[in-house]
Write a protein that holds these residues in place. Structure first.
Motif, PDB file in Angstrom:
ATOM      1  N   ASP A 194       9.775  -4.662  -2.787  1.00 44.67           N
ATOM      2  CA  ASP A 194       9.061  -4.551  -1.510  1.00 44.67           C
ATOM      3  C   ASP A 194       8.631  -5.924  -1.002  1.00 44.67           C
ATOM      4  OD1 ASP A 194       9.336  -1.816  -1.578  1.00 44.67           O
ATOM      5  OD2 ASP A 194       7.299  -1.422  -2.306  1.00 44.67           O
ATOM      6  N   ALA A 195       8.215  -6.799  -1.921  1.00 49.79           N
ATOM      7  CA  ALA A 195       7.778  -8.148  -1.525  1.00 49.79           C
ATOM      8  C   ALA A 195       8.945  -8.965  -0.981  1.00 49.79           C
ATOM      9  CB  ALA A 195       7.155  -8.859  -2.723  1.00 49.79           C
ATOM     10  N   LYS A 214       9.916  -7.664   2.440  1.00 45.49           N
ATOM     11  CA  LYS A 214       8.931  -8.115   3.427  1.00 45.49           C
ATOM     12  C   LYS A 214       9.195  -9.562   3.841  1.00 45.49           C
ATOM     13  CE  LYS A 214       3.941  -8.573   4.202  1.00 45.49           C
ATOM     14  NZ  LYS A 214       2.591  -8.382   3.600  1.00 45.49           N
ATOM     15  N   ASP A 215       9.479 -10.421   2.871  1.00 47.67           N
ATOM     16  CA  ASP A 215       9.783 -11.830   3.161  1.00 47.67           C
ATOM     17  C   ASP A 215      11.030 -11.959   4.024  1.00 47.67           C
ATOM     18  OD1 ASP A 215       7.588 -12.723   1.776  1.00 47.67           O
ATOM     19  OD2 ASP A 215       8.693 -13.271  -0.034  1.00 47.67           O
ATOM     20  N   GLY A 247      12.197  -9.693   6.033  1.00 50.37           N
ATOM     21  CA  GLY A 247      11.871  -9.178   7.361  1.00 50.37           C
ATOM     22  C   GLY A 247      11.190 -10.247   8.208  1.00 50.37           C
ATOM     23  N   ALA A 248      10.303 -11.005   7.577  1.00 46.80           N
ATOM     24  CA  ALA A 248       9.623 -12.092   8.284  1.00 46.80           C
ATOM     25  C   ALA A 248      10.618 -13.184   8.674  1.00 46.80           C
ATOM     26  CB  ALA A 248       8.519 -12.674   7.410  1.00 46.80           C
TER      27      ALA A 248
END
Length: 318
Positions: free
Chosen positions: A185-186, A189-190, A192-193
């Motif tokens: 998930d981390a 998320k990275d 996606g950013a």
């Protein structure tokens, strides 16, 4: 391309438990256990696979990269010992179609615990169409039916690969599944950013066309509405034909291209020759097939941010 079938979770869990039961000490001598120093032994074919394995695996894995820093991944050759080690690994993370030697070694080793990144996202053909390479160019052993394997250069597709690698780690080492989920998930998320940074940074530019020696950026170009013009197609070492050089000179003039990109792991001779003939500048656009001292960043995210900055400068981002 089809991902090599993974062992069902229940069967794999049993195998791991049996392997652990046979341990008297956590050592490299525990052949066939899939563990090394008490951690899951993960073999990565080259840097983009290593990055995901290390970030998602965290403290629970010991990751080995088959491709040493500075080695061009496409040209990798494996020793019999390296091939044999694949069969003993707890998990092999690779991308079928980009390293023929690795694909062959995995088949020869009988490795059962594998995950093929090419089967975790949809591949497309960028290698031979105009605007994504030199028509008729050979594929340098990469991919079946012309499919472009460079999915890691698109943060969105790379996130899909990350999710698949995370699930493979959960199956291979169910005792730490919760941690693998959290780490996956981390990473997602990275990425996606990073995707948002590229989308915003390349939204408005003076030109949408870039020229590069290595046609590795087809997915990136498609994601952000750009056009990649490869000097000599999929092989970064190939010499372009006189006709292709003339074509690129015309494209550069018509589309107001001011920069020719080369990469860190291949010769910049072709890019500098073209730039010299056309009065263009040169810069690095890193396909991230490996991290070296010359890389503009210490890991995937940092180098991709450097790539974004280079594209913004070359394309005249506003």
């Amino acid at each position: 391309m089809n991902v090599r079938r993974l062992i069902p979770a229940a069967a794999l869990s049993t195998a791991v438990v049996l392997g652990l039961g046979a341990l008297t000490a956590c050592s490299d001598s525990d052949a066939g256990s899939g563990r090394k120093d008490g951690k899951l032994d993960v073999v990565a074919s080259f840097y983009p696979m290593q990055y995901l394995a290390e970030r998602i695996g965290g403290d629970h894995v010991s990751v080995r990269n088959l491709t040493k820093p500075g080695v061009e991944p496409h040209d990798l050759e494996l020793s019999p010992r390296q091939t044999a080690s694949l069969g003993k690994a707890g998990l092999v993370v690779y991308l079928k179609g980009i390293q023929p030697a690795v694909d062959k070694a995995i088949a020869q080793s009988g490795a059962r615990h594998t995950v093929d990144a090419a089967g975790l996202t949809k591949l497309e053909d960028h290698g031979t169409e105009v605007g994504h390479g030199h028509e008729g160019e050979e594929h340098h052993g990469e991919s079946e039916a012309g499919a472009d394997p460079h999915v890691w250069l698109d943060p969105v597709k790379y996130a899909e690969v990350a999710q698949g690698v995370g699930k493979a780690l959960e199956k291979a080492d169910p005792d730490h599944a919760a941690d693998y989920k959290k780490n996956t998930d981390a990473v997602v998320k990275d990425l996606g950013a990073l995707n948002q940074k590229f989308a915003a940074g390349l939204k408005t530019t003076a030109t949408r066309t870039f020229i590069t020696t290595h046609s590795a950026f087809g997915y990136l170009a498609e994601r952000y509405g750009l056009t990649q013009e490869g000097i000599a197609g999929i092989d970064p070492e190939a010499e372009p034909s006189p006709a292709r050089v003339k074509e690129l000179q015309s494209i550069a003039k018509k589309d107001h291209v001011g920069t020719v990109f080369f990469e860190t792991l291949a010769s910049d001779k072709t890019a500098k020759t073209l730039a010299g003939d056309t009065g263009l500048k040169t810069d690095v656009l890193d396909p991230l097939e490996g991290i070296t001292k010359k890389s503009r960043g210490e890991d995937y995210l940092k180098v991709m941010e450097s790539n974004l900055a280079a594209l913004q400068k070359a394309l005249g981002a506003k």
